[in-house]
Design a protein around this motif. Structure first.
Motif, mmCIF file in Angstrom:
data_model
loop_
_atom_site.group_PDB
_atom_site.id
_atom_site.type_symbol
_atom_site.label_atom_id
_atom_site.label_comp_id
_atom_site.label_asym_id
_atom_site.label_seq_id
_atom_site.Cartn_x
_atom_site.Cartn_y
_atom_site.Cartn_z
ATOM 1 N N GLY A 85 0.823 -1.210 0.000
ATOM 2 C CA GLY A 85 0.000 0.000 0.000
ATOM 3 C C GLY A 85 0.850 1.249 0.000
ATOM 4 O O GLY A 85 2.070 1.195 -0.164
ATOM 5 N N GLY A 86 0.197 2.382 0.187
ATOM 6 C CA GLY A 86 0.900 3.658 0.225
ATOM 7 C C GLY A 86 0.314 4.564 1.288
ATOM 8 O O GLY A 86 -0.863 4.448 1.636
ATOM 9 N N TRP A 87 1.141 5.458 1.797
ATOM 10 C CA TRP A 87 0.698 6.432 2.793
ATOM 11 C C TRP A 87 0.057 7.627 2.098
ATOM 12 O O TRP A 87 0.511 8.043 1.024
ATOM 13 N N GLU A 88 -0.968 8.186 2.711
ATOM 14 C CA GLU A 88 -1.595 9.404 2.227
ATOM 15 C C GLU A 88 -2.196 10.148 3.408
ATOM 16 O O GLU A 88 -2.469 9.548 4.446
ATOM 17 N N THR A 96 -12.481 16.151 11.220
ATOM 18 C CA THR A 96 -12.390 17.397 10.470
ATOM 19 C C THR A 96 -10.981 17.689 9.978
ATOM 20 O O THR A 96 -10.775 18.651 9.241
ATOM 21 N N VAL A 97 -9.999 16.881 10.383
ATOM 22 C CA VAL A 97 -8.618 17.116 9.968
ATOM 23 C C VAL A 97 -8.083 15.901 9.216
ATOM 24 O O VAL A 97 -8.552 14.778 9.416
ATOM 25 N N ALA A 98 -7.096 16.143 8.372
ATOM 26 C CA ALA A 98 -6.441 15.060 7.654
ATOM 27 C C ALA A 98 -5.435 14.371 8.568
ATOM 28 O O ALA A 98 -4.746 15.026 9.354
ATOM 29 N N VAL A 99 -5.387 13.064 8.480
ATOM 30 C CA VAL A 99 -4.446 12.258 9.254
ATOM 31 C C VAL A 99 -3.778 11.255 8.319
ATOM 32 O O VAL A 99 -4.329 10.937 7.256
ATOM 33 N N PRO A 100 -2.611 10.728 8.694
ATOM 34 C CA PRO A 100 -1.970 9.714 7.856
ATOM 35 C C PRO A 100 -2.826 8.443 7.799
ATOM 36 O O PRO A 100 -3.364 7.996 8.810
ATOM 37 N N ALA A 101 -2.937 7.899 6.603
ATOM 38 C CA ALA A 101 -3.675 6.655 6.394
ATOM 39 C C ALA A 101 -2.888 5.801 5.410
ATOM 40 O O ALA A 101 -2.107 6.314 4.604
ATOM 41 N N VAL A 102 -3.112 4.491 5.482
ATOM 42 C CA VAL A 102 -2.520 3.573 4.516
ATOM 43 C C VAL A 102 -3.608 3.202 3.527
ATOM 44 O O VAL A 102 -4.678 2.724 3.922
ATOM 45 N N ASP A 103 -3.330 3.439 2.249
ATOM 46 C CA ASP A 103 -4.268 3.077 1.198
ATOM 47 C C ASP A 103 -3.852 1.720 0.631
ATOM 48 O O ASP A 103 -2.715 1.555 0.197
ATOM 49 N N PRO A 111 -3.901 3.499 10.992
ATOM 50 C CA PRO A 111 -3.142 2.879 12.081
ATOM 51 C C PRO A 111 -2.846 3.815 13.249
ATOM 52 O O PRO A 111 -2.821 3.369 14.395
ATOM 53 N N LEU A 112 -2.633 5.106 12.989
ATOM 54 C CA LEU A 112 -2.366 6.018 14.093
ATOM 55 C C LEU A 112 -3.602 6.190 14.963
ATOM 56 O O LEU A 112 -3.507 6.246 16.198
ATOM 57 N N MET A 113 -4.752 6.231 14.350
ATOM 58 C CA MET A 113 -5.992 6.340 15.115
ATOM 59 C C MET A 113 -6.223 5.071 15.937
ATOM 60 O O MET A 113 -6.717 5.134 17.059
ATOM 61 N N LYS A 114 -5.859 3.908 15.367
ATOM 62 C CA LYS A 114 -6.017 2.660 16.107
ATOM 63 C C LYS A 114 -5.103 2.655 17.338
ATOM 64 O O LYS A 114 -5.524 2.258 18.428
ATOM 65 N N VAL A 115 -3.866 3.098 17.177
ATOM 66 C CA VAL A 115 -2.945 3.161 18.311
ATOM 67 C C VAL A 115 -3.448 4.171 19.340
ATOM 68 O O VAL A 115 -3.396 3.916 20.543
#
Length: 145
Positions: A85-88, A96-103, A111-115
């Motif tokens: 995958g790739g980070w975005e 309401t804000v953008a966060v890092p996600a793996v597509d 994953p950051l939200m899960k942690v």
């Protein structure tokens, strides 16, 4: 840990993927040094990561933002590598804000939200169950030649 944090926060990463990989490598270093656990970016390391987060979650002097970035990057790199995958940066559902996600093939994993939830909610947000659910839904790992 402050040396690691200073080093990571002062690095000029070329892009989001490089930053997440850098933080993930920092998690590997810290796991070995402070927790005597090996993180090797395999599915088996999810148990060790979850055990580390239990200890981190109990620490009164933790810096939640940094811990989420560090360990969430590692979790994300495990998933990104498994599924090519790739980070975005993208908006978290309901946020309401953008966060890092793996597509991964159009599926977005946070994953950051899960942690963050593992550290703030506790045991019911364990990473083993999350990883099992993700791998069940996404199927076999990507075939990389």
């Amino acid at each position: 840990m402050s040396d690691l944090r200073n080093r990571l926060e002062s690095t000029a990463f070329t892009d989001l993927g490089a930053m997440m990989e850098g933080y993930a490598q920092g998690a590997v270093e810290l796991a070995r040094k402070d927790f005597r656990r090996e993180l090797d970016f395999t599915a088996d390391s999810i148990d060790a990561l979850d055990d580390i987060l239990v200890v981190v979650g109990e620490s009164p002097e933790r810096d939640l933002d940094f811990e989420v970035r560090l360990w969430g990057s590692y979790l994300g790199e495990v998933l990104r590598r498994r599924y090519a995958g790739g980070w975005e940066m993208t908006q978290y559902p309901g946020g309401t804000v953008a966060v890092p996600a793996v597509d991964v093939r159009g599926s977005r994993l946070f994953p950051l939200m899960k942690v963050y939830r593992r550290l703030t909610v506790g045991e019911e947000e364990d990473l083993r169950s999350f990883y099992a659910m993700v791998t069940e839904r996404l199927g076999k790992p990507a075939q990389v030649n």
